[in-house]
Write a protein that holds these residues in place. Structure first.
Motif, PDB file in Angstrom:
ATOM      1  N   MET A  80       0.846  -1.199   0.000  1.00 49.97           N
ATOM      2  CA  MET A  80       0.000   0.000   0.000  1.00 49.97           C
ATOM      3  C   MET A  80       0.877   1.243   0.000  1.00 49.97           C
ATOM      4  O   MET A  80       1.803   1.374   0.792  1.00 49.97           O
ATOM      5  N   ALA A  81       0.610   2.205  -0.880  1.00 48.74           N
ATOM      6  CA  ALA A  81       1.432   3.402  -0.977  1.00 48.74           C
ATOM      7  C   ALA A  81       1.213   4.294   0.222  1.00 48.74           C
ATOM      8  O   ALA A  81       0.120   4.419   0.731  1.00 48.74           O
ATOM      9  N   THR A  82       2.290   4.908   0.703  1.00 51.93           N
ATOM     10  CA  THR A  82       2.160   5.881   1.782  1.00 51.93           C
ATOM     11  C   THR A  82       1.613   7.174   1.210  1.00 51.93           C
ATOM     12  O   THR A  82       1.631   7.411   0.004  1.00 51.93           O
ATOM     13  N   ALA A  83       1.128   8.044   2.129  1.00 47.31           N
ATOM     14  CA  ALA A  83       0.602   9.329   1.671  1.00 47.31           C
ATOM     15  C   ALA A  83       1.684  10.135   0.982  1.00 47.31           C
ATOM     16  O   ALA A  83       1.455  10.783  -0.034  1.00 47.31           O
ATOM     17  N   THR A  84       2.900  10.090   1.541  1.00 46.74           N
ATOM     18  CA  THR A  84       3.995  10.837   0.932  1.00 46.74           C
ATOM     19  C   THR A  84       4.327  10.286  -0.444  1.00 46.74           C
ATOM     20  O   THR A  84       4.552  11.027  -1.397  1.00 46.74           O
ATOM     21  N   GLY A  85       4.350   8.959  -0.572  1.00 44.75           N
ATOM     22  CA  GLY A  85       4.629   8.360  -1.868  1.00 44.75           C
ATOM     23  C   GLY A  85       3.571   8.714  -2.894  1.00 44.75           C
ATOM     24  O   GLY A  85       3.858   8.964  -4.064  1.00 44.75           O
ATOM     25  N   LEU A  86       2.318   8.758  -2.445  1.00 42.24           N
ATOM     26  CA  LEU A  86       1.234   9.131  -3.344  1.00 42.24           C
ATOM     27  C   LEU A  86       1.400  10.555  -3.818  1.00 42.24           C
ATOM     28  O   LEU A  86       1.257  10.868  -5.003  1.00 42.24           O
ATOM     29  N   GLY A 128       5.013  20.881   2.917  1.00 43.03           N
ATOM     30  CA  GLY A 128       5.301  21.455   1.612  1.00 43.03           C
ATOM     31  C   GLY A 128       6.385  20.728   0.845  1.00 43.03           C
ATOM     32  O   GLY A 128       6.403  20.743  -0.389  1.00 43.03           O
ATOM     33  N   GLY A 129       7.291  20.071   1.568  1.00 37.79           N
ATOM     34  CA  GLY A 129       8.315  19.289   0.881  1.00 37.79           C
ATOM     35  C   GLY A 129       7.724  18.168   0.058  1.00 37.79           C
ATOM     36  O   GLY A 129       8.320  17.738  -0.937  1.00 37.79           O
ATOM     37  N   ASP A 130       6.551  17.676   0.465  1.00 40.62           N
ATOM     38  CA  ASP A 130       5.865  16.626  -0.280  1.00 40.62           C
ATOM     39  C   ASP A 130       4.934  17.174  -1.346  1.00 40.62           C
ATOM     40  O   ASP A 130       4.769  16.577  -2.407  1.00 40.62           O
ATOM     41  N   THR A 131       4.301  18.332  -1.062  1.00 33.66           N
ATOM     42  CA  THR A 131       3.226  18.804  -1.939  1.00 33.66           C
ATOM     43  C   THR A 131       3.657  19.847  -2.959  1.00 33.66           C
ATOM     44  O   THR A 131       2.923  20.096  -3.921  1.00 33.66           O
ATOM     45  N   LEU A 149       8.113  18.024  19.160  1.00 31.80           N
ATOM     46  CA  LEU A 149       9.133  17.168  18.548  1.00 31.80           C
ATOM     47  C   LEU A 149       8.521  15.870  18.037  1.00 31.80           C
ATOM     48  O   LEU A 149       8.821  15.430  16.918  1.00 31.80           O
ATOM     49  N   GLU A 150       7.657  15.266  18.819  1.00 33.98           N
ATOM     50  CA  GLU A 150       7.019  14.010  18.411  1.00 33.98           C
ATOM     51  C   GLU A 150       6.161  14.199  17.168  1.00 33.98           C
ATOM     52  O   GLU A 150       6.180  13.372  16.251  1.00 33.98           O
ATOM     53  N   LEU A 151       5.408  15.295  17.121  1.00 35.64           N
ATOM     54  CA  LEU A 151       4.484  15.517  16.015  1.00 35.64           C
ATOM     55  C   LEU A 151       5.197  15.872  14.714  1.00 35.64           C
ATOM     56  O   LEU A 151       4.770  15.456  13.627  1.00 35.64           O
ATOM     57  N   CYS A 152       6.276  16.645  14.795  1.00 30.16           N
ATOM     58  CA  CYS A 152       6.905  17.110  13.554  1.00 30.16           C
ATOM     59  C   CYS A 152       7.930  16.134  12.997  1.00 30.16           C
ATOM     60  O   CYS A 152       8.418  16.318  11.875  1.00 30.16           O
ATOM     61  N   THR A 153       8.255  15.092  13.746  1.00 32.66           N
ATOM     62  CA  THR A 153       9.187  14.086  13.243  1.00 32.66           C
ATOM     63  C   THR A 153       8.579  13.383  12.027  1.00 32.66           C
ATOM     64  O   THR A 153       7.479  12.856  12.082  1.00 32.66           O
ATOM     65  N   GLY A 154       9.303  13.414  10.923  1.00 26.76           N
ATOM     66  CA  GLY A 154       8.828  12.758   9.710  1.00 26.76           C
ATOM     67  C   GLY A 154       7.944  13.613   8.826  1.00 26.76           C
ATOM     68  O   GLY A 154       7.527  13.173   7.752  1.00 26.76           O
ATOM     69  N   VAL A 155       7.632  14.853   9.267  1.00 25.14           N
ATOM     70  CA  VAL A 155       6.809  15.757   8.459  1.00 25.14           C
ATOM     71  C   VAL A 155       7.732  16.629   7.612  1.00 25.14           C
ATOM     72  O   VAL A 155       8.644  17.264   8.136  1.00 25.14           O
ATOM     73  N   SER A 156       7.486  16.657   6.315  1.00 22.70           N
ATOM     74  CA  SER A 156       8.352  17.382   5.393  1.00 22.70           C
ATOM     75  C   SER A 156       7.961  18.861   5.342  1.00 22.70           C
ATOM     76  O   SER A 156       7.376  19.342   4.377  1.00 22.70           O
TER      77      SER A 156
END
Length: 317
Positions: free
Chosen positions: A1-7, A47-50, A277-284
């Protein structure tokens, strides 16, 4: 299943509906629906993803304007759509930390909105330019934001009025103008409270509501070092804010953490910063990371507090 970022990364390569030789209003309506659907990606992705997604939409629509035929009305509506899309792409660029690209897209949006004769989108392009200018030139930022509010008329939709006023409040707050901040926040709240029943709102401003305004109010008073005003409104609004919107919640919580620091509530500030820190980890997105760095640096002098040591070590790692 594709991730949201991959999509999101794959979306520009997906085939779009083939454009007709003559662009009609019904075809433009479908493009507008697509733009509204893609806008929702900004709720959960950075924004790094979109950015590439939204920029591709701008380029595709501009190609239509150059290569197809249409009536005068369809041409105006297509021009208006480009103005919308350029703002969304500019916001993604800004969120990703590409300030120069964002400013260029906002200027382009301003020109297309002027050509299409849409006052609301023209005003919003000015408000976006104000946001982008704040870090380097507060005087220019305030000027852009003030100009955006002078364009408000009786026909400006309520959510657009509120959005323009709250962005002016933010520029005033960053520029340390408490009186202007309070007046602009009051104007934004009045716009929402006096909205006519059933008034149609543009999809690009329909997200502006009382919760959003409460969050902006708290952010403004945090910037003005008024924690007694900022902490109650921010903590209440963010307790109802969905964790799924991780980038925005992390960003907003950073102002709550800063307000706690200003109030001398060091342990609470550290606990809130850890949640950031927990929330923004992995967010582009560059914005919550920049905010996190600011708050962590303010925490460092309190390294003798266990909660502070833990979050500073986590952030440094």
């Amino acid at each position: 299943m594709a991730t949201a970022t991959g999509l999101a990364a794959a979306l520009p390569a997906l085939p779009a509906e083939p454009p007709p030789d003559r662009v009609t209003n019904s075809y433009i309506d479908r493009l507008r629906e697509r733009t509204a659907r893609l806008r929702k990606l900004d709720d959960v992705l950075g924004g790094g993803d979109t950015y590439r997604v939204y920029l591709s939409e701008v380029q595709r629509t501009k190609a239509l304007l150059r290569s197809r035929s249409f009536s005068d009305d369809s041409r105006r509506r297509l021009t208006l759509l480009i103005a919308e899309q350029a703002q969304q792409a500019g916001w993604a660029a800004f969120d990703a930390g590409h300030g120069r690209e964002a400013a260029s897209l906002y200027q382009e949006s301003r020109e297309f909105a002027r050509e299409a004769g849409d006052g609301a989108l023209y005003s919003n392009s000015l408000a976006f330019l104000a946001y982008g200018a704040l870090a380097k030139d507060r005087r220019t930022a305030v000027s852009f934001a003030e100009e955006s509010c002078t364009t408000i008329t009786a026909s400006t939709p309520a959510t657009v009025r509120a959005l323009l006023w709250e962005r002016l409040a933010w520029t005033y707050a960053v520029d340390q103008q408490p009186v202007g901040t309070g007046r602009a926040l009051h104007a934004a709240r009045t716009a929402l409270e006096e909205a006519p029943d059933g008034e149609a709102q543009p999809h690009w401003s329909a997200w502006v509501d009382q919760q959003e305004l409460d969050i902006m109010t708290g952010r403004c008073w945090t910037e003005l070092r008024r924690p007694l005003r900022s902490v109650p409104v921010l903590s209440s609004a963010l307790s109802r804010f969905p964790n799924e919107h991780a980038r925005d919640k992390a960003l907003y919580l950073s102002w709550l953490a800063e307000a706690y620091l200003t109030a001398g509530e060091i342990e609470q500030a550290a606990t809130t910063t850890r949640r950031v820190l927990e929330l923004c980890t992995g967010v582009s997105s560059a914005r919550p990371r920049r905010r996190l760095a600011i708050v962590v640096d303010r925490l460092r002098p309190y390294g003798d507090v266990a909660e502070v040591r833990e979050v500073v070590d986590l952030a440094d790692a």
